[in-house]
Design a protein around this motif. Sequence first.
Motif, mmCIF file in Angstrom:
data_model
loop_
_atom_site.group_PDB
_atom_site.id
_atom_site.type_symbol
_atom_site.label_atom_id
_atom_site.label_comp_id
_atom_site.label_asym_id
_atom_site.label_seq_id
_atom_site.Cartn_x
_atom_site.Cartn_y
_atom_site.Cartn_z
ATOM 1 N N TYR A 44 -1.945 2.055 -10.313
ATOM 2 C CA TYR A 44 -1.121 1.009 -10.920
ATOM 3 C C TYR A 44 0.070 0.814 -9.992
ATOM 4 N N ASN A 45 0.143 -0.360 -9.379
ATOM 5 C CA ASN A 45 1.111 -0.608 -8.324
ATOM 6 C C ASN A 45 2.073 -1.717 -8.741
ATOM 7 N N LEU A 46 3.371 -1.406 -8.739
ATOM 8 C CA LEU A 46 4.401 -2.390 -9.076
ATOM 9 C C LEU A 46 4.175 -3.002 -10.459
ATOM 10 N N VAL B 251 2.364 3.897 -8.917
ATOM 11 C CA VAL B 251 3.072 3.566 -7.673
ATOM 12 C C VAL B 251 4.158 2.523 -7.948
ATOM 13 N N ASP B 252 5.410 2.916 -7.767
ATOM 14 C CA ASP B 252 6.531 1.984 -7.922
ATOM 15 C C ASP B 252 6.462 1.224 -9.249
ATOM 16 N N SER C 140 5.623 6.159 -4.208
ATOM 17 C CA SER C 140 6.498 5.023 -3.945
ATOM 18 C C SER C 140 6.205 4.502 -2.550
ATOM 19 N N SER C 141 5.560 3.339 -2.496
ATOM 20 C CA SER C 141 5.151 2.747 -1.223
ATOM 21 C C SER C 141 5.992 1.540 -0.836
ATOM 22 N N ASP C 142 7.010 1.222 -1.646
ATOM 23 C CA ASP C 142 7.864 0.062 -1.425
ATOM 24 C C ASP C 142 9.314 0.533 -1.379
ATOM 25 N N PHE D 132 5.071 14.241 -7.259
ATOM 26 C CA PHE D 132 5.805 13.036 -6.872
ATOM 27 C C PHE D 132 5.712 12.952 -5.350
ATOM 28 N N GLY D 133 5.086 11.929 -4.817
ATOM 29 C CA GLY D 133 4.846 11.795 -3.391
ATOM 30 C C GLY D 133 3.340 11.812 -3.139
ATOM 31 N N THR D 134 2.839 11.828 -1.935
ATOM 32 C CA THR D 134 3.610 12.003 -0.728
ATOM 33 C C THR D 134 4.364 10.716 -0.371
ATOM 34 N N ALA D 135 3.723 9.548 -0.601
ATOM 35 C CA ALA D 135 4.405 8.285 -0.334
ATOM 36 C C ALA D 135 5.709 8.251 -1.124
ATOM 37 N N SER D 136 6.836 8.061 -0.426
ATOM 38 C CA SER D 136 8.144 8.193 -1.079
ATOM 39 C C SER D 136 9.185 7.317 -0.390
#
Length: 507
Positions: A184-186, A211-212, A234-236, A260-264
């Motif tokens: 689920y993104n944004l 995600v975000d 979090s990719s944004d 929480f992560g890795t994308a941060s």
Amino acid sequence: MMKLRTVLCFLLLVAGLNTSAQLYNIKDYGAIGDGKTMNTQAIQKAVDAASAKGGGKVVVPAGSFLTGTVHLKSGVELNLEPNAVLLGSASLADYERNDRWYALLIADKQNNISITGKGSIDGQGHDLAMSILKLVKNGAIKDPLVLRRPNETFRPQLIELQRCNKILVKDVTLKNAACWVQTYNLCTDMVFDSVKVRSTAYWNNDGFDIVDCQNVVVKNCDVDAADDGICLKSSDASSACENIVIQDCKIRSSASAVKFGTASLGGFKKIKVNNIFVYNTYRTAVALEIVDGGIMEDVEVSNITAKNSGGGVFIRLGHRKTTVPPGIIRRISIKNVNVEIPAGKPDEGYGIAGPPEEDIFPHNLMPVIIVGLPGHPVQNVSLENINIVTAGAADKKKAYVSLDSIPKIDERASDYPEYVMFGELPAWGLYARHAENISIKNSNFKYVQPDFRAPFVFSDVKGLVMDKVNVPAVISSEAVILHQVSGSSIKNLKTPLPGKATVYTLK
């Protein structure tokens, strides 16, 4: 305020399930539940018909309905009745992608979407992944086959929703994804209630990827995943995961249970994790990571029970994305955590198990790790009522770090963050480095078999409080090793140390 907001979000979504909504049975649109007939068009017609009328309930009755990608639309509830199976195709040709990844169920910029019912969504992940691998080897797909598996972007997920608002996923079983189970993104205002994930069919099978997203409740979920269990990303850089509650869940993972992560890039803010049972989990029960320049703040973790887990808590501020300054981790509260760490692999016997990391980074057991960067400390971490039981039995032949080597431990600032990333560490209970205002109270650390290392090692720490910390086992080292530590208060530390000082300051 966060709790009230998320509860209101939940009530709003549940109220939005209109029991008098018009029904659209996919059989009425030509679907056949024999597990062989392709039903993509029939299911999409039912969804489109409901959407054209302003919304409704698309019913998947008992049976096995083979399908490719279906686009969910605003106002539509996809309801899987008991013994209903939405069966994903094993051929990539039957899938579509949005501007991100392939998925079985896709939506973009839609509102009021629900996926409900006692049925299941089965992605046939192993067969699908094998068919994609064949395409790669035949040259039909250009893929370098990193880690000897097709790239994640070629392996369909079960669910991929982005830029959507008001989402409810309730009671369904999601299983056998070829990649991440659901992303689920944004998205905003989401509730996941009593969702069961059974996805160990192939690699990269995260149970949840949020995600975000903002204003999210994940509750009463049961996850068995070959990768991270419930994962926030979090990719944004202009967004973040914010106002999120994860509670009353059961998780087994061949990676980390809650991560929480890795994308941060943006970060994680105002998040509560409460009442989580973790079992047979290869890495850590709770992993909190900022490595891409984002901000993590105001996180509360409480009431975690982890049995047979590789580690307890891992907090890492790193610098993987070197084009931006290091990020921030601050105001983290962790309390009422009980972790049992075994001597062997916690996920031994599972089909997709964690790799033999001790062969890559030789190490003895390491329950709690908090590590920042020089000049960029992890800030304001409170640990209270932490109870760790580790198997102990550390072996110097496997790995050893002498006290005079503590200042020389590799920073690994840009490395992928995992609790084994530093190799051996000099503490068998808790290791903290590059940190500020660390508090440990009312906690117990013990081993089953003796460990030659110190229970606690602190290096480059400003502001340390230890109060009522108990190490009941006889230990062979000082209880607390301090290196470049200022502003410390250590009291009521209980440990049998015949002939040894409780605290040793490394010069």
